[in-house]
Design a protein around this motif. Sequence first.
Motif, PDB file in Angstrom:
ATOM      1  N   ARG A   1      51.661 -11.060  74.438  1.00 54.94           N
ATOM      2  CA  ARG A   1      50.596 -10.104  74.791  1.00 54.94           C
ATOM      3  C   ARG A   1      50.728  -8.823  73.981  1.00 54.94           C
ATOM      4  N   GLU A   2      51.945  -8.280  73.965  1.00 55.67           N
ATOM      5  CA  GLU A   2      52.162  -7.002  73.292  1.00 55.67           C
ATOM      6  C   GLU A   2      51.897  -7.120  71.793  1.00 55.67           C
ATOM      7  N   ARG A   3      52.396  -8.219  71.175  1.00 60.15           N
ATOM      8  CA  ARG A   3      52.180  -8.377  69.738  1.00 60.15           C
ATOM      9  C   ARG A   3      50.706  -8.606  69.427  1.00 60.15           C
ATOM     10  N   THR A   4      50.040  -9.360  70.295  1.00 62.65           N
ATOM     11  CA  THR A   4      48.604  -9.567  70.093  1.00 62.65           C
ATOM     12  C   THR A   4      47.856  -8.251  70.222  1.00 62.65           C
ATOM     13  N   LEU A   5      48.204  -7.478  71.236  1.00 64.47           N
ATOM     14  CA  LEU A   5      47.548  -6.193  71.440  1.00 64.47           C
ATOM     15  C   LEU A   5      47.853  -5.241  70.285  1.00 64.47           C
ATOM     16  N   ALA A   6      49.091  -5.292  69.770  1.00 63.73           N
ATOM     17  CA  ALA A   6      49.461  -4.413  68.661  1.00 63.73           C
ATOM     18  C   ALA A   6      48.663  -4.736  67.396  1.00 63.73           C
ATOM     19  N   ARG A   7      48.198  -5.972  67.291  1.00 64.81           N
ATOM     20  CA  ARG A   7      47.452  -6.389  66.092  1.00 64.81           C
ATOM     21  C   ARG A   7      45.947  -6.410  66.329  1.00 64.81           C
ATOM     22  N   LYS A   8      45.500  -5.831  67.436  1.00 65.18           N
ATOM     23  CA  LYS A   8      44.074  -5.938  67.760  1.00 65.18           C
ATOM     24  C   LYS A   8      43.193  -5.273  66.722  1.00 65.18           C
ATOM     25  N   ASP A   9      43.657  -4.146  66.152  1.00 63.91           N
ATOM     26  CA  ASP A   9      42.855  -3.488  65.125  1.00 63.91           C
ATOM     27  C   ASP A   9      42.781  -4.353  63.865  1.00 63.91           C
ATOM     28  N   GLU A  10      43.895  -4.980  63.544  1.00 60.63           N
ATOM     29  CA  GLU A  10      43.928  -5.860  62.388  1.00 60.63           C
ATOM     30  C   GLU A  10      43.024  -7.069  62.608  1.00 60.63           C
ATOM     31  N   ILE A  11      43.106  -7.634  63.809  1.00 59.35           N
ATOM     32  CA  ILE A  11      42.243  -8.771  64.149  1.00 59.35           C
ATOM     33  C   ILE A  11      40.779  -8.342  64.139  1.00 59.35           C
ATOM     34  N   ALA A  12      40.491  -7.143  64.656  1.00 61.86           N
ATOM     35  CA  ALA A  12      39.117  -6.638  64.673  1.00 61.86           C
ATOM     36  C   ALA A  12      38.580  -6.461  63.264  1.00 61.86           C
ATOM     37  N   ASP A  13      39.444  -5.979  62.353  1.00 61.65           N
ATOM     38  CA  ASP A  13      39.031  -5.835  60.951  1.00 61.65           C
ATOM     39  C   ASP A  13      38.682  -7.194  60.349  1.00 61.65           C
ATOM     40  N   GLY A  14      39.519  -8.184  60.633  1.00 63.31           N
ATOM     41  CA  GLY A  14      39.245  -9.520  60.116  1.00 63.31           C
ATOM     42  C   GLY A  14      37.974 -10.101  60.705  1.00 63.31           C
ATOM     43  N   LEU A  15      37.762  -9.868  61.989  1.00 62.18           N
ATOM     44  CA  LEU A  15      36.551 -10.350  62.644  1.00 62.18           C
ATOM     45  C   LEU A  15      35.326  -9.632  62.093  1.00 62.18           C
ATOM     46  N   THR A  16      35.455  -8.338  61.828  1.00 60.19           N
ATOM     47  CA  THR A  16      34.346  -7.569  61.237  1.00 60.19           C
ATOM     48  C   THR A  16      33.962  -8.140  59.881  1.00 60.19           C
ATOM     49  N   THR A  17      34.968  -8.357  59.027  1.00 60.24           N
ATOM     50  CA  THR A  17      34.707  -8.887  57.687  1.00 60.24           C
ATOM     51  C   THR A  17      34.052 -10.257  57.754  1.00 60.24           C
ATOM     52  N   ALA A  18      34.584 -11.125  58.627  1.00 64.42           N
ATOM     53  CA  ALA A  18      34.027 -12.476  58.743  1.00 64.42           C
ATOM     54  C   ALA A  18      32.592 -12.442  59.250  1.00 64.42           C
ATOM     55  N   THR A  19      32.327 -11.596  60.246  1.00 67.41           N
ATOM     56  CA  THR A  19      30.982 -11.524  60.813  1.00 67.41           C
ATOM     57  C   THR A  19      29.986 -10.964  59.799  1.00 67.41           C
ATOM     58  N   ARG A  20      30.400  -9.939  59.084  1.00 62.30           N
ATOM     59  CA  ARG A  20      29.521  -9.396  58.036  1.00 62.30           C
ATOM     60  C   ARG A  20      29.189 -10.474  57.012  1.00 62.30           C
ATOM     61  N   ARG A  21      30.207 -11.245  56.623  1.00 61.90           N
ATOM     62  CA  ARG A  21      30.006 -12.279  55.620  1.00 61.90           C
ATOM     63  C   ARG A  21      29.039 -13.350  56.130  1.00 61.90           C
ATOM     64  N   ILE A  22      29.189 -13.750  57.373  1.00 61.67           N
ATOM     65  CA  ILE A  22      28.291 -14.760  57.945  1.00 61.67           C
ATOM     66  C   ILE A  22      26.864 -14.237  57.996  1.00 61.67           C
ATOM     67  N   ILE A  23      26.702 -12.992  58.468  1.00 61.73           N
ATOM     68  CA  ILE A  23      25.358 -12.406  58.576  1.00 61.73           C
ATOM     69  C   ILE A  23      24.716 -12.304  57.198  1.00 61.73           C
ATOM     70  N   ALA A  24      25.486 -11.811  56.219  1.00 59.81           N
ATOM     71  CA  ALA A  24      24.935 -11.668  54.861  1.00 59.81           C
ATOM     72  C   ALA A  24      24.505 -13.017  54.310  1.00 59.81           C
ATOM     73  N   ALA A  25      25.329 -14.040  54.542  1.00 58.46           N
ATOM     74  CA  ALA A  25      24.981 -15.376  54.059  1.00 58.46           C
ATOM     75  C   ALA A  25      23.730 -15.894  54.746  1.00 58.46           C
ATOM     76  N   LYS A  26      23.622 -15.678  56.035  1.00 61.76           N
ATOM     77  CA  LYS A  26      22.462 -16.154  56.782  1.00 61.76           C
ATOM     78  C   LYS A  26      21.178 -15.467  56.310  1.00 61.76           C
ATOM     79  N   LEU A  27      21.270 -14.196  55.991  1.00 60.56           N
ATOM     80  CA  LEU A  27      20.072 -13.435  55.608  1.00 60.56           C
ATOM     81  C   LEU A  27      19.704 -13.613  54.149  1.00 60.56           C
ATOM     82  N   THR A  28      20.528 -14.322  53.400  1.00 58.95           N
ATOM     83  CA  THR A  28      20.203 -14.571  51.990  1.00 58.95           C
ATOM     84  C   THR A  28      19.959 -16.047  51.714  1.00 58.95           C
ATOM     85  N   GLN A  29      20.086 -16.901  52.706  1.00 55.91           N
ATOM     86  CA  GLN A  29      19.857 -18.333  52.504  1.00 55.91           C
ATOM     87  C   GLN A  29      18.382 -18.605  52.262  1.00 55.91           C
TER      88      GLN A  29
END
Length: 598
Positions: A570-598
């Motif tokens: 739990r603690e290690r997961t919580l400690a990496r939440k910002d890092e995980i959020a950054d990765g999720l942000t990048t992935a979501t942006r990439r998916i949205i951009a791909a969807k809007l350019t298909q």
Amino acid sequence: MGTTLISFVYDTMRKRLNNPRSRYWLPTLLQQVKTPDGGTLTPLRAPEWNLGAIADQQGATVGATIADGWWFVVGAAHTRARKRKAQLEKDGHEVPPDLKDLPENLRAFTSRPSAAHPFPSLSFSSVEIHHLPNAAVGDLTGLTKTADGYQGTVRITLGAYDTGEWKDNSQIRIKGGYLLRQEVVAADVPADGSTGPLPPTTTAVRGLEGVTWPTQVVEGRGTVALTVQGLAFDVHTTLRVADSGPHRVLAAQVDSINVAADSAPTFKLTEQDVTIEDEGTSARKIEGWKQAAVTAFKSGEAGKALRAAIESALSDPRQRAEFSAAITEQLAAVLNGFLGSVPAGALPTGESAGPGPVEQYLFDRVRLAMSSPSSDFYPPALVHSVEDPGLVPLRIADLDLGPQSVDDIELSSVCLRDVTVQGLPNLLIPPEDARLTADGIDLALRFGRITGRPVIPGTRGPDGSSHCVPEPPLVLTGRFEAVFPPSGDDEDDVLRGDITASLTRPSLLAGLVFSGPDADALRISLGSLDLEVAAEELTVEVTAGDLFREVIRALFDSTPVKTVILKGIRERTLARKDEIADGLTTATRRIIAAKLTQ
């Protein structure tokens, strides 16, 4: 959340609508809009525009010009009548009554616009408005919430592009036939020298062929091609949810289309843009008519009337209905392309606290996408798309379990090294476990619920084949180090081995917070993150040396140590939440951009 979500969606699409390289480029979309007669906006046709009287100084000038031109016709008719009378007298014939009283000259009279109808009137027929789709979208203003959605005003500017297919076609062109009419009179020359409109004379002058004395309506017909610059419209639109329950859809309604109050359209033309039907008329008369027509078209009153006519053509209820249908259809296409289509009756229902119908509808579309194996937002696919940090597998450098004791054996520290978490793609987010909040979404991520190893669309392994959902449960592997405290002067003894832990159907509770003006600047934060799993759901297997094998097994099989392991995860997961959020942000942006350019 309020208007923020609508502004976010609008600003995301505005970039695409104004991008010539986007499939959502506004000129392309507008060319597909139908008109009530089944045609298109290229061009928009209208059978007739009656602009009415040009009641300004330029109109007065046009009226005076037409009156002057008419007086030349009257003068020519008078000259011909005088010649007929003289020839009859010379030949000894009786002069007819209409010529007997013919005055020697017309100096007692003057031509003027009629006092009863002092200004010319202008009308169009077979109107065509060309290049209307050449438009760009501006700001969304006045966004307000309604009972079932939102209302707002979108600025549309015409003549926006001068590239590609719109090269040399950037300006709006209005073409059609025109009719310029002016009532003129033969009036008594005023004693005061005034120059304005006058009533007709009461003196009869007869015998003037081709002239109606003392009042006549003079008409000029032809074709015209006007160029319009600086034209912008404010489109007042309502966005709402239609139908109910699982059959809901998002619908747009164009309430009104008005020429923007702060726009200053100008109508330009030259004499070459105007034709006169009566080509048999003298060049002098044609030139005078063209000058009068050009002045009329350029007048302020004609400009106002033309603005109103264009506004009326676009804001006709039938045309607004076509615009509404086109926007609604495009909204559906965007959402279907982005989140997948909705099978009949499959849209989740159930209100969350706070949001309005539009937010709830969009959220329900997201919930449906997250439960659809064909969607890029399907949790197994989304886990694979997060690359930094990578989640397949998730690596944790170490977990310090602290000092422990088992069977009266004291350990000064126990540590797990190089921990790898396998199986995260075996993840579901059931619609009932997602809730819309004021600034994001609260989710319950359910691991280890998928069986049968289904294929994860959109993923590729090293051999090029699609990844499959791993079988449950969630598995942690790594090394352990158990340190015995020193005895006397002896150094610490360290026992090492391998560990494998299985988590049966754990859950991760997450609170996603969204920010950013549009999808390209989307930021996802994890406001909360908590692992939900009981100690009894954790199974641990270890390999160690023969001497302490059973001791180590007993140690890791104890509830206190399992609890510590889970606490550490739990603690290690919580400690990496910002890092995980950054990765999720990048992935979501990439998916949205791909969807809007298909």
